[in-house]
Design a protein around this motif. Structure first.
Motif, PDB file in Angstrom:
ATOM      1  N   ILE A  76       0.831  -1.202   0.000  1.00  0.00           N
ATOM      2  CA  ILE A  76       0.000   0.000   0.000  1.00  0.00           C
ATOM      3  C   ILE A  76       0.870   1.259   0.000  1.00  0.00           C
ATOM      4  O   ILE A  76       0.602   2.219  -0.729  1.00  0.00           O
ATOM      5  CB  ILE A  76      -0.945  -0.002   1.213  1.00  0.00           C
ATOM      6  N   GLN A  77       1.944   1.261   0.790  1.00  0.00           N
ATOM      7  CA  GLN A  77       2.825   2.428   0.844  1.00  0.00           C
ATOM      8  C   GLN A  77       3.531   2.645  -0.487  1.00  0.00           C
ATOM      9  O   GLN A  77       3.735   3.791  -0.899  1.00  0.00           O
ATOM     10  CB  GLN A  77       3.836   2.254   1.968  1.00  0.00           C
ATOM     11  N   PHE A  78       3.885   1.573  -1.176  1.00  0.00           N
ATOM     12  CA  PHE A  78       4.516   1.713  -2.487  1.00  0.00           C
ATOM     13  C   PHE A  78       3.542   2.346  -3.476  1.00  0.00           C
ATOM     14  O   PHE A  78       3.924   3.235  -4.251  1.00  0.00           O
ATOM     15  CB  PHE A  78       4.991   0.354  -2.998  1.00  0.00           C
ATOM     16  N   PHE A  79       2.271   1.923  -3.466  1.00  0.00           N
ATOM     17  CA  PHE A  79       1.277   2.511  -4.361  1.00  0.00           C
ATOM     18  C   PHE A  79       1.039   3.987  -4.034  1.00  0.00           C
ATOM     19  O   PHE A  79       0.845   4.806  -4.932  1.00  0.00           O
ATOM     20  CB  PHE A  79      -0.031   1.737  -4.314  1.00  0.00           C
ATOM     21  N   ILE A  80       1.040   4.337  -2.758  1.00  0.00           N
ATOM     22  CA  ILE A  80       0.884   5.741  -2.365  1.00  0.00           C
ATOM     23  C   ILE A  80       2.056   6.564  -2.888  1.00  0.00           C
ATOM     24  O   ILE A  80       1.872   7.656  -3.434  1.00  0.00           O
ATOM     25  CB  ILE A  80       0.761   5.861  -0.830  1.00  0.00           C
ATOM     26  N   LEU A  81       3.273   6.039  -2.768  1.00  0.00           N
ATOM     27  CA  LEU A  81       4.456   6.756  -3.245  1.00  0.00           C
ATOM     28  C   LEU A  81       4.451   6.901  -4.767  1.00  0.00           C
ATOM     29  O   LEU A  81       4.801   7.964  -5.292  1.00  0.00           O
ATOM     30  CB  LEU A  81       5.717   6.027  -2.779  1.00  0.00           C
TER      31      LEU A  81
END
Length: 100
Positions: A76-81
């Motif tokens: 999820i954090q990778f997609f946000i970034l």
């Protein structure tokens, strides 16, 4: 003590970026606040105030890692970034088209 040890076994993207931001922000704020001009001291205080949202993101990251696991949170954090980088690139192209 076991809880703290277990928390730092699961590294996530926002935890690493948050730690880097905290280290560089604190160093920059200390250097600015040790200057002789009042404006530099105010910039240092401003940087220290903006460390509060970074700490909140890091705390929420640790809570989500406990609840959902390391792999799901990293995804999820990778997609946000990636989304944030996409928005920055889109803004750059919009500025080029507008002539800024």
């Amino acid at each position: 003590m076991n809880f703290i040890k277990r928390q730092f076994e699961n590294w996530t993207l926002f935890l690493i970026l948050g730690l880097l931001t905290l280290i560089t922000g604190i160093v920059a704020a200390i250097v600015l606040m040790m200057g002789i001009f009042a404006v530099n001291g105010l910039y240092g205080i401003f940087i220290m105030i903006w460390m509060i949202p970074v700490l909140l993101v890091m705390i929420s990251d640790r809570i989500f890692v406990c609840k959902f696991g390391n792999k799901a949170v990293n995804k999820i954090q990778f997609f946000i970034l990636v989304f944030i980088v996409f928005l920055v690139i889109l803004r750059i192209f919009a500025n080029l088209v507008q002539g800024y």
